[in-house]
Design a protein around this motif. Structure first.
Motif, PDB file in Angstrom:
ATOM      1  N   THR A 207       0.853  -1.184   0.000  1.00  0.00           N
ATOM      2  CA  THR A 207       0.000   0.000   0.000  1.00  0.00           C
ATOM      3  C   THR A 207       0.885   1.229   0.000  1.00  0.00           C
ATOM      4  O   THR A 207       2.114   1.136   0.132  1.00  0.00           O
ATOM      5  N   TRP A 208       0.239   2.392  -0.112  1.00  0.00           N
ATOM      6  CA  TRP A 208       1.000   3.632  -0.143  1.00  0.00           C
ATOM      7  C   TRP A 208       1.775   3.866   1.157  1.00  0.00           C
ATOM      8  O   TRP A 208       2.892   4.366   1.151  1.00  0.00           O
TER       9      TRP A 208
ATOM     10  N   ILE B  32      -0.673  10.955  -7.363  1.00  0.00           N
ATOM     11  CA  ILE B  32       0.305  10.546  -8.368  1.00  0.00           C
ATOM     12  C   ILE B  32      -0.363   9.670  -9.413  1.00  0.00           C
ATOM     13  O   ILE B  32      -0.230   9.887 -10.618  1.00  0.00           O
ATOM     14  N   ASP B  33      -1.091   8.650  -8.958  1.00  0.00           N
ATOM     15  CA  ASP B  33      -1.852   7.778  -9.846  1.00  0.00           C
ATOM     16  C   ASP B  33      -2.969   7.152  -9.024  1.00  0.00           C
ATOM     17  O   ASP B  33      -2.783   6.824  -7.840  1.00  0.00           O
ATOM     18  N   SER B  34      -4.088   6.957  -9.649  1.00  0.00           N
ATOM     19  CA  SER B  34      -5.265   6.493  -8.908  1.00  0.00           C
ATOM     20  C   SER B  34      -5.079   5.105  -8.309  1.00  0.00           C
ATOM     21  O   SER B  34      -5.663   4.801  -7.264  1.00  0.00           O
ATOM     22  N   PHE B  35      -4.254   4.251  -8.939  1.00  0.00           N
ATOM     23  CA  PHE B  35      -4.128   2.883  -8.415  1.00  0.00           C
ATOM     24  C   PHE B  35      -3.346   2.840  -7.111  1.00  0.00           C
ATOM     25  O   PHE B  35      -3.350   1.816  -6.421  1.00  0.00           O
ATOM     26  N   LEU B  36      -2.677   3.955  -6.741  1.00  0.00           N
ATOM     27  CA  LEU B  36      -1.925   3.986  -5.489  1.00  0.00           C
ATOM     28  C   LEU B  36      -2.820   4.231  -4.281  1.00  0.00           C
ATOM     29  O   LEU B  36      -2.336   4.239  -3.149  1.00  0.00           O
ATOM     30  N   GLU B  37      -4.115   4.443  -4.492  1.00  0.00           N
ATOM     31  CA  GLU B  37      -5.011   4.667  -3.365  1.00  0.00           C
ATOM     32  C   GLU B  37      -5.290   3.382  -2.588  1.00  0.00           C
ATOM     33  O   GLU B  37      -5.587   3.427  -1.396  1.00  0.00           O
TER      34      GLU B  37
ATOM     35  N   GLN C  15       3.827  14.144   0.857  1.00  0.00           N
ATOM     36  CA  GLN C  15       2.754  13.774  -0.057  1.00  0.00           C
ATOM     37  C   GLN C  15       1.541  13.329   0.752  1.00  0.00           C
ATOM     38  O   GLN C  15       1.632  12.444   1.604  1.00  0.00           O
ATOM     39  N   VAL C  16       0.426  13.950   0.511  1.00  0.00           N
ATOM     40  CA  VAL C  16      -0.771  13.662   1.290  1.00  0.00           C
ATOM     41  C   VAL C  16      -1.346  12.300   0.924  1.00  0.00           C
ATOM     42  O   VAL C  16      -1.637  11.478   1.787  1.00  0.00           O
ATOM     43  N   ASN C  17      -1.474  12.050  -0.365  1.00  0.00           N
ATOM     44  CA  ASN C  17      -2.146  10.827  -0.798  1.00  0.00           C
ATOM     45  C   ASN C  17      -1.475  10.323  -2.072  1.00  0.00           C
ATOM     46  O   ASN C  17      -1.158  11.118  -2.964  1.00  0.00           O
ATOM     47  N   GLY C  18      -1.273   9.017  -2.141  1.00  0.00           N
ATOM     48  CA  GLY C  18      -0.683   8.450  -3.346  1.00  0.00           C
ATOM     49  C   GLY C  18      -1.570   8.587  -4.555  1.00  0.00           C
ATOM     50  O   GLY C  18      -1.099   8.547  -5.693  1.00  0.00           O
ATOM     51  N   GLY C  19      -2.877   8.766  -4.344  1.00  0.00           N
ATOM     52  CA  GLY C  19      -3.783   8.941  -5.464  1.00  0.00           C
ATOM     53  C   GLY C  19      -3.521  10.195  -6.259  1.00  0.00           C
ATOM     54  O   GLY C  19      -3.977  10.310  -7.406  1.00  0.00           O
TER      55      GLY C  19
END
Length: 388
Positions: free
Chosen positions: A78-79, A185-190, A179-183
């Motif tokens: 996960t992120w 960068i790319d949606s699949f990192l959520e 970085q607050v949220n991996g999403g």
């Protein structure tokens, strides 16, 4: 320099702690769409191994250093796991597939590794790593990844038996702790995704980890394509093994009975010679056989008075065609390094000895030799020998 090199055991421990005792796994079996089976992990590992092996060869041509990328280790992450693996800003390179596959993947490299690769690509020795990451570093690593992943896509195309194309990579310097949220960068990192880790060695300058992130849907698509191709190959092999050639009907050869030749009738021969003096006796009676009429080939002799005709009138048609005449003083071979060191005043030694005739070439073809002369203020060449 404060570089944080994390061992593979530490990576596995972090990933196991994040997914093994987090409570979700204990509640029940995970959804098959949110994870990979052991067989799928092995398939993705083999795909990544072949792809990165080809990419390592491409990187070697860019940095002129021996590049080794170890066998990949595939796991789920996960992120938060990625944030725990990096304590300093890192460079993320996003590669999207435009043909053949649906989705994108992300490569993560350490900041110091990017500086070393950039310095080597610019002709340095890989030790110029001071300062912050600039746009020059990001552009250089994007070009390196473009060529590396381009060659990896070619290998992937052969493996999947389909055309796979990628878009130009996008490189960004990211501080994972800010970085607050991996999403973003790319949606699949959520959610959960596939983490593939490699050990990368570049000469004696880089001994580090490189990571590649895949969405689960893309990983499963690759696995299904690999399984489909393997099934088609096995079916084709089975068809080849089960193929039975049609029977060939053969007619049994009938042996011709051997006919004994009639013995020569000496009495008849003597009687014939007595009746026809000076003639050969008739041959004994034999079975009739097929005869072939063979004659010597007849050719019309060549006339001895044929003489070549000169076409001087045709030569006049090309008398005005211009030809390039070049006088070559000499030649030599130099490496790229020597050529880059050329400067005003540099002396280049040629393969000609002083006083040796120079070569005269017409349209690049060597036709004569000569000696250099001076005609008023211009150089000239006096022909001394015509090359036959």
């Amino acid at each position: 320099m404060g570089d944080t090199t994390i061992s593979q055991d530490e990576i596995d421990a972090l990933l196991n702690n994040a997914s093994g005792d987090g409570g979700n796994a204990a509640a029940g079996a995970p959804n098959s769409a949110d994870t990979l089976s052991d067989q799928e992990k092995d398939t993705i590992g083999e795909v990544a191994n072949i792809s990165m092996g080809t990419a390592a060869t491409t990187l070697f041509s860019l940095v002129n250093k021996k590049v080794e990328i170890s066998t990949p280790v595939v796991s789920m992450a996960t992120w938060d796991d990625i944030v725990g693996l990096y304590e300093r800003p890192c460079v993320m390179v996003k590669i999207s597939y435009t043909r053949g596959l649906n989705g994108s993947n992300i490569l993560i490299l350490k900041e110091n590794d990017v500086k070393i690769i950039t310095d080597l690509m610019m002709g340095g020795d890989g030790t110029k790593v001071d300062g912050e990451i600039t746009e020059l570093h990001l552009s250089a690593i994007s070009e390196a990844m473009n060529q590396m992943m381009g060659s990896a896509s070619t290998a992937l195309s052969s493996m999947l038996n389909m055309t796979v194309d990628i878009s130009p990579p996008q490189s960004d310097l990211i501080d994972l702790h800010e970085q607050v949220n991996g999403g973003d960068i790319d949606s699949f990192l959520e959610g959960s995704f596939v983490l593939i880790s490699f050990k990368m060695l570049i000469g004696d300058l880089v001994d580090s980890k490189m990571m590649q992130l895949y969405p689960i849907s893309l990983a499963k698509e690759m696995c299904s394509l690999v399984a489909k191709n393997m099934q088609e190959d096995s079916q084709s092999t089975a068809d080849d093994m089960n193929f039975t050639p049609p029977p060939v009907e053969t007619q049994p050869q009938q042996q011709q009975p051997v006919q004994n030749q009639n013995p020569v009738n000496n009495n008849g021969a003597q009687q014939y010679m007595q009746q026809n003096p000076g003639s050969m006796p008739p041959p004994p009676s034999q079975p009739v056989q097929n005869t072939v009429n063979v004659q010597q080939a007849q050719f019309t002799p060549f006339a001895s008075n044929i003489t070549p005709q000169l076409a001087n009138e045709n030569i006049n048609l090309i008398m005005d065609v211009p030809l390039e005449v070049t006088v070559e003083l000499g030649r030599t071979h130099k490496s790229i390094k020597d050529i880059l060191e050329f400067a005003p005043g540099t002396i280049i030694e040629l393969n000609k000895i002083a006083g040796e005739p120079v070569d005269v070439l017409v349209n690049g073809k060597y036709v004569a030799k000569g000696e250099v002369v001076v005609i008023e203020e211009s150089f000239g060449v006096r022909i001394t020998e015509i090359v036959k």
